[in-house]
Design a protein around this motif. Structure first.
Motif, PDB file in Angstrom:
ATOM      1  N   LEU A 289       0.784  -1.235   0.000  1.00 50.50           N
ATOM      2  CA  LEU A 289       0.000   0.000   0.000  1.00 50.50           C
ATOM      3  C   LEU A 289       0.816   1.286   0.000  1.00 50.50           C
ATOM      4  O   LEU A 289       0.378   2.300  -0.554  1.00 50.50           O
ATOM      5  CB  LEU A 289      -0.928   0.019   1.221  1.00 50.50           C
ATOM      6  CG  LEU A 289      -2.098  -0.952   1.228  1.00 50.50           C
ATOM      7  CD1 LEU A 289      -2.856  -0.850   2.548  1.00 50.50           C
ATOM      8  CD2 LEU A 289      -3.043  -0.660   0.060  1.00 50.50           C
ATOM      9  N   LEU A 290       1.976   1.274   0.643  1.00 51.26           N
ATOM     10  CA  LEU A 290       2.674   2.541   0.833  1.00 51.26           C
ATOM     11  C   LEU A 290       3.080   3.211  -0.478  1.00 51.26           C
ATOM     12  O   LEU A 290       2.944   4.436  -0.608  1.00 51.26           O
ATOM     13  CB  LEU A 290       3.883   2.351   1.749  1.00 51.26           C
ATOM     14  CG  LEU A 290       4.634   3.629   2.121  1.00 51.26           C
ATOM     15  CD1 LEU A 290       3.706   4.664   2.756  1.00 51.26           C
ATOM     16  CD2 LEU A 290       5.794   3.316   3.065  1.00 51.26           C
ATOM     17  N   PRO A 291       3.575   2.479  -1.491  1.00 52.97           N
ATOM     18  CA  PRO A 291       3.896   3.184  -2.736  1.00 52.97           C
ATOM     19  C   PRO A 291       2.702   3.946  -3.302  1.00 52.97           C
ATOM     20  O   PRO A 291       2.858   5.066  -3.806  1.00 52.97           O
ATOM     21  CB  PRO A 291       4.342   2.048  -3.663  1.00 52.97           C
ATOM     22  CG  PRO A 291       4.883   1.008  -2.737  1.00 52.97           C
ATOM     23  CD  PRO A 291       3.974   1.059  -1.544  1.00 52.97           C
ATOM     24  N   ALA A 292       1.516   3.371  -3.228  1.00 47.35           N
ATOM     25  CA  ALA A 292       0.327   4.075  -3.721  1.00 47.35           C
ATOM     26  C   ALA A 292       0.021   5.296  -2.865  1.00 47.35           C
ATOM     27  O   ALA A 292      -0.314   6.373  -3.377  1.00 47.35           O
ATOM     28  CB  ALA A 292      -0.869   3.129  -3.739  1.00 47.35           C
ATOM     29  N   ALA A 293       0.141   5.163  -1.551  1.00 43.38           N
ATOM     30  CA  ALA A 293      -0.156   6.277  -0.651  1.00 43.38           C
ATOM     31  C   ALA A 293       0.794   7.446  -0.862  1.00 43.38           C
ATOM     32  O   ALA A 293       0.419   8.609  -0.659  1.00 43.38           O
ATOM     33  CB  ALA A 293      -0.088   5.802   0.797  1.00 43.38           C
ATOM     34  N   LEU A 341      -3.680   5.713   1.670  1.00 48.43           N
ATOM     35  CA  LEU A 341      -3.210   6.379   2.878  1.00 48.43           C
ATOM     36  C   LEU A 341      -4.201   6.191   4.019  1.00 48.43           C
ATOM     37  O   LEU A 341      -3.803   5.929   5.171  1.00 48.43           O
ATOM     38  CB  LEU A 341      -2.990   7.862   2.592  1.00 48.43           C
ATOM     39  CG  LEU A 341      -2.506   8.728   3.753  1.00 48.43           C
ATOM     40  CD1 LEU A 341      -1.210   8.184   4.341  1.00 48.43           C
ATOM     41  CD2 LEU A 341      -2.321  10.181   3.291  1.00 48.43           C
ATOM     42  N   ALA A 342      -5.477   6.289   3.725  1.00 51.78           N
ATOM     43  CA  ALA A 342      -6.495   6.093   4.761  1.00 51.78           C
ATOM     44  C   ALA A 342      -6.454   4.671   5.308  1.00 51.78           C
ATOM     45  O   ALA A 342      -6.645   4.452   6.519  1.00 51.78           O
ATOM     46  CB  ALA A 342      -7.879   6.409   4.191  1.00 51.78           C
ATOM     47  N   MET A 343      -6.189   3.702   4.456  1.00 51.16           N
ATOM     48  CA  MET A 343      -6.106   2.313   4.913  1.00 51.16           C
ATOM     49  C   MET A 343      -4.923   2.124   5.858  1.00 51.16           C
ATOM     50  O   MET A 343      -5.030   1.423   6.878  1.00 51.16           O
ATOM     51  CB  MET A 343      -5.992   1.382   3.706  1.00 51.16           C
ATOM     52  CG  MET A 343      -7.251   1.335   2.849  1.00 51.16           C
ATOM     53  SD  MET A 343      -7.014   0.456   1.275  1.00 51.16           S
ATOM     54  CE  MET A 343      -6.827  -1.233   1.850  1.00 51.16           C
ATOM     55  N   LEU A 344      -3.799   2.740   5.539  1.00 54.12           N
ATOM     56  CA  LEU A 344      -2.637   2.634   6.418  1.00 54.12           C
ATOM     57  C   LEU A 344      -2.903   3.309   7.762  1.00 54.12           C
ATOM     58  O   LEU A 344      -2.577   2.757   8.825  1.00 54.12           O
ATOM     59  CB  LEU A 344      -1.414   3.252   5.742  1.00 54.12           C
ATOM     60  CG  LEU A 344      -0.854   2.468   4.546  1.00 54.12           C
ATOM     61  CD1 LEU A 344       0.115   3.323   3.746  1.00 54.12           C
ATOM     62  CD2 LEU A 344      -0.166   1.188   5.017  1.00 54.12           C
ATOM     63  N   TRP A 349      -0.924   3.119  11.455  1.00 59.94           N
ATOM     64  CA  TRP A 349       0.239   3.903  11.063  1.00 59.94           C
ATOM     65  C   TRP A 349       0.025   5.372  11.419  1.00 59.94           C
ATOM     66  O   TRP A 349      -1.034   5.939  11.154  1.00 59.94           O
ATOM     67  CB  TRP A 349       0.481   3.794   9.562  1.00 59.94           C
ATOM     68  CG  TRP A 349       1.049   2.491   9.105  1.00 59.94           C
ATOM     69  CD1 TRP A 349       0.361   1.359   8.798  1.00 59.94           C
ATOM     70  CD2 TRP A 349       2.427   2.196   8.887  1.00 59.94           C
ATOM     71  NE1 TRP A 349       1.219   0.366   8.398  1.00 59.94           N
ATOM     72  CE2 TRP A 349       2.497   0.851   8.440  1.00 59.94           C
ATOM     73  CE3 TRP A 349       3.607   2.923   9.010  1.00 59.94           C
ATOM     74  CZ2 TRP A 349       3.707   0.233   8.129  1.00 59.94           C
ATOM     75  CZ3 TRP A 349       4.811   2.310   8.699  1.00 59.94           C
ATOM     76  CH2 TRP A 349       4.858   0.979   8.262  1.00 59.94           C
ATOM     77  N   ARG A 350       1.039   5.978  12.009  1.00 62.95           N
ATOM     78  CA  ARG A 350       1.009   7.403  12.299  1.00 62.95           C
ATOM     79  C   ARG A 350       1.719   8.163  11.185  1.00 62.95           C
ATOM     80  O   ARG A 350       2.647   7.648  10.545  1.00 62.95           O
ATOM     81  CB  ARG A 350       1.694   7.683  13.641  1.00 62.95           C
ATOM     82  CG  ARG A 350       0.975   7.050  14.822  1.00 62.95           C
ATOM     83  CD  ARG A 350       1.785   7.180  16.097  1.00 62.95           C
ATOM     84  NE  ARG A 350       1.117   6.515  17.214  1.00 62.95           N
ATOM     85  CZ  ARG A 350       1.704   6.230  18.370  1.00 62.95           C
ATOM     86  NH1 ARG A 350       2.989   6.558  18.560  1.00 62.95           N
ATOM     87  NH2 ARG A 350       1.028   5.624  19.333  1.00 62.95           N
ATOM     88  N   ASP A 351       1.308   9.402  10.990  1.00 59.67           N
ATOM     89  CA  ASP A 351       1.855  10.173   9.876  1.00 59.67           C
ATOM     90  C   ASP A 351       3.365  10.341   9.974  1.00 59.67           C
ATOM     91  O   ASP A 351       4.075  10.297   8.959  1.00 59.67           O
ATOM     92  CB  ASP A 351       1.179  11.541   9.806  1.00 59.67           C
ATOM     93  CG  ASP A 351      -0.239  11.459   9.246  1.00 59.67           C
ATOM     94  OD1 ASP A 351      -0.664  10.350   8.860  1.00 59.67           O
ATOM     95  OD2 ASP A 351      -0.914  12.500   9.194  1.00 59.67           O
ATOM     96  N   GLU A 352       3.891  10.547  11.196  1.00 61.26           N
ATOM     97  CA  GLU A 352       5.329  10.758  11.320  1.00 61.26           C
ATOM     98  C   GLU A 352       6.117   9.512  10.916  1.00 61.26           C
ATOM     99  O   GLU A 352       7.222   9.604  10.372  1.00 61.26           O
ATOM    100  CB  GLU A 352       5.704  11.190  12.740  1.00 61.26           C
ATOM    101  CG  GLU A 352       5.266  10.244  13.841  1.00 61.26           C
ATOM    102  CD  GLU A 352       3.925  10.608  14.449  1.00 61.26           C
ATOM    103  OE1 GLU A 352       3.751  10.375  15.659  1.00 61.26           O
ATOM    104  OE2 GLU A 352       3.056  11.127  13.711  1.00 61.26           O
TER     105      GLU A 352
END
Length: 582
Positions: A289-293, A341-344, A349-352
């Motif tokens: 997911l992170l690459p898409a976010a 991003l919402a799924m993470l 997951w925290r933004d930092e």
């Protein structure tokens, strides 16, 4: 428990070849890679020097802005002896490498042994920048374990592996650090972490405890007139960083004999069922997911998420590919990025942490480490890795060259334990789409979320890595950065510490603002400006643990280290670092 450590290789390290830096000192540790006189046939001493240098550079920021040697830390000359062996746990198919460094200035009045496990999947010197740098100058002996990982790679084509002295030899010519069972000659490169068949992560705590016993046994050899060295007359402090931090906490839970006097864990990979999330869970989630976010505007200006001000096309391609696979519902790149991003965020997951995790996405770390863990959990060999992956030597134009030979002989010294690197590439797990690596990432993720036999086996393997409760009264320090993007504090240290307290234990927890996982990454422009190193907080925690053991000084309180500030574009200062008061 009776351990057999035989044979033991004993070497002297004095003059231009000491214990802590192999004679390089701080300036040469941070310089170019230590050269071999004959690049095709390095000596054991040259391999050791290079391994020590690579290990230092892997966990410490030794650059001109980082403050090492001026604001914190030092690399003094420490003469002494090394004792090296292969150690076996009962029932293990493969050994783990153990090493004891005994300084000539060992303090016989205040007997001290520091025991550590390598960070990540590194080799035997993988914790020297933490355990060695703190313990050796204080007159402590230091014992290490590679915890069943390391770069003792086995080449199935020519049947060569790594001997006790670090040299590459053919199977049958000497005892090897790792030799896979029944690997076909076309299976590529085998690594100990991924292919031992032992699931070494399940035994990390026992590896640490056996290394501690090895350290005591080698002190008996070093000073026979003062033997025996025992946990009753020698203070034993376990410390580690990252996977090594998790290993020493696991040792604390496994220590039924009361070997350990204190434990100091930095950014540990640790979990307890029902508390936080295991690494394989969030690593495979991030790989997908992170690459898409990262295509979301939230990551504009974030190092590694943008090439300058330009968004890499791979991020939007991942969102589109996930949409095509039915994993995202959005139809536009921005909608897909926002959804990922919402799924993470919804999974904790925290933004930092996400912003720093962009570095691991850009460097393809999530996929590469997940491959090694999946293979280990399923106890697969090099020719049978899950999801079609394999490790292969990459030859230019398909033929071997002298450059390949030069890389090969240095694998033990230069390798991180998890390819790709040093001419070894991660093959397979791809398709012919515009996002070729997604197929393998989805397969790895399904090994966690699915219900098939392999997914069940992975779940059972992960359960076997759970931490047990340390004994009551054992001093335990946990030090973690709030911006750790590889092992987020919300998934590891915070829930672990909460569990300890709910179980009647009293750990000391230092949560360090602006610290992330890889101090070595602080040398990257712009990235280092935003952070502080974590290593000096580990040294400070070790100082407090030692003072408590040696003088009875009360343990410090928890701390959100409020005075720590981002380094900025200049040189790190003591004020910026903001260590807790002594």
């Amino acid at each position: 428990m009776t351990d057999a450590f035989d044979p033991v290789r004993i070497t002297d390290h004095r003059g231009a070849d000491d214990l802590l830096s192999a004679g390089l000192g701080l300036r040469k540790l941070s310089g170019g890679l230590s050269a071999f006189v004959n690049p095709l046939a390095p000596t054991p001493a040259e391999l050791r020097r290079r391994a020590i240098q690579s290990s230092w550079r892997g966990i410490a920021d030794l650059g001109p802005l980082g403050g090492f040697g001026s604001v914190y830390g030092a690399v003094p000359d420490v003469p002494g002896r090394e004792f090296t062996a292969f150690a076996w746990l009962p029932g293990a198919r493969q050994p783990h490498r153990v090493l004891a460094q005994v300084p000539d200035a060992f303090d016989r009045e205040k007997r001290c042994l520091v025991v550590s496990a390598s960070s990540g999947s590194r080799g035997i010197y993988g914790a020297i920048g933490l355990a060695g740098a703190w313990g050796l100058p204080r007159g402590c002996a230091v014992a290490y374990t590679d915890k069943g990982t390391g770069a003792g790679y086995f080449d199935t084509a020519d049947r060569t592996g790594v001997a006790l002295d670090g040299m590459r030899v053919r199977a049958g010519e000497a005892a090897l650090e790792f030799e896979p069972t029944g690997a076909p000659t076309d299976a590529g490169i085998a690594t100990k972490h991924a292919h031992s068949g032992d699931h070494p992560e399940a035994d990390w705590g026992r590896h640490v405890l056996q290394a501690a016993r090895f350290g005591l046994a080698m002190l008996d050899r070093a000073f026979p007139e003062e033997a025996p060295f025992t946990p009753q007359n020698t203070r034993i402090i376990a410390t580690g960083i990252s996977n090594g931090g998790g290993a020493v906490l696991r040792a604390a839970g496994d220590d039924v004999d009361g070997i350990l006097s204190a434990v100091v864990a930095l950014e540990p990979n640790i979990h307890v069922p029902g508390h936080g999330r295991p690494f394989y869970d969030y690593a495979t989630e991030a790989a997908v997911l992170l690459p898409a976010a990262l295509a979301a505007p939230d990551f504009d200006g974030v190092p590694f998420a943008r090439a300058g001000v330009v968004m890499p096309p791979a991020w939007a391609l991942r969102g589109a590919a996930l949409g095509a696979h039915g994993r995202l519902r959005g139809f536009t790149p921005q909608a897909q990025a926002s959804e990922a991003l919402a799924m993470l965020r919804a999974s904790g997951w925290r933004d930092e942490a996400l912003k720093v995790a962009a570095s691991s996405a850009a460097l393809d770390l999530w996929r590469s480490v997940s491959v090694a863990y999946a293979s280990s959990y399923l106890r697969r060999g090099p020719g049978d890795m899950p999801c079609g992956f394999s490790y292969r030597v990459q030859h230019p134009a398909g033929v071997a060259t002298p450059a390949d030979a030069m890389l090969r002989v240095a694998w033990w010294a230069d390798g991180s334990g998890v390819p790709p690197h040093a001419g070894i590439t991660l093959m397979g797990g791809t398709d012919l789409s515009l996002d070729p690596t997604l197929a393998g990432c989805l397969c790895l993720r399904d090994l966690w979320t699915g219900s098939g036999a392999d997914a069940v086996a992975v779940g059972e393997a992960v359960a076997a890595t759970s931490a047990a409760l340390p004994r009551e009264g054992l001093p335990v320090f946990v030090v973690h950065g709030t911006e750790d993007g590889l092992i987020p504090v919300a998934f590891s240290s915070e829930p672990y510490v909460d569990w300890l307290r709910a179980s009647g234990r009293s750990p000391v927890f230092w949560n360090v603002p602006h610290a992330q996982h890889f101090d070595a990454f602080l040398a990257f422009p712009d990235f280092g400006d935003r952070h502080v190193p974590l290593l000096p907080f580990g040294y400070a925690a070790l100082d407090r643990a030692w003072e408590h053991l040696a003088t009875g000084r009360a343990l410090p309180e928890d701390a959100l280290v409020r005075d720590a500030q981002p380094r900025g574009p200049g040189v790190l200062t003591a004020r910026t670092l903001g260590l807790p008061p002594g």
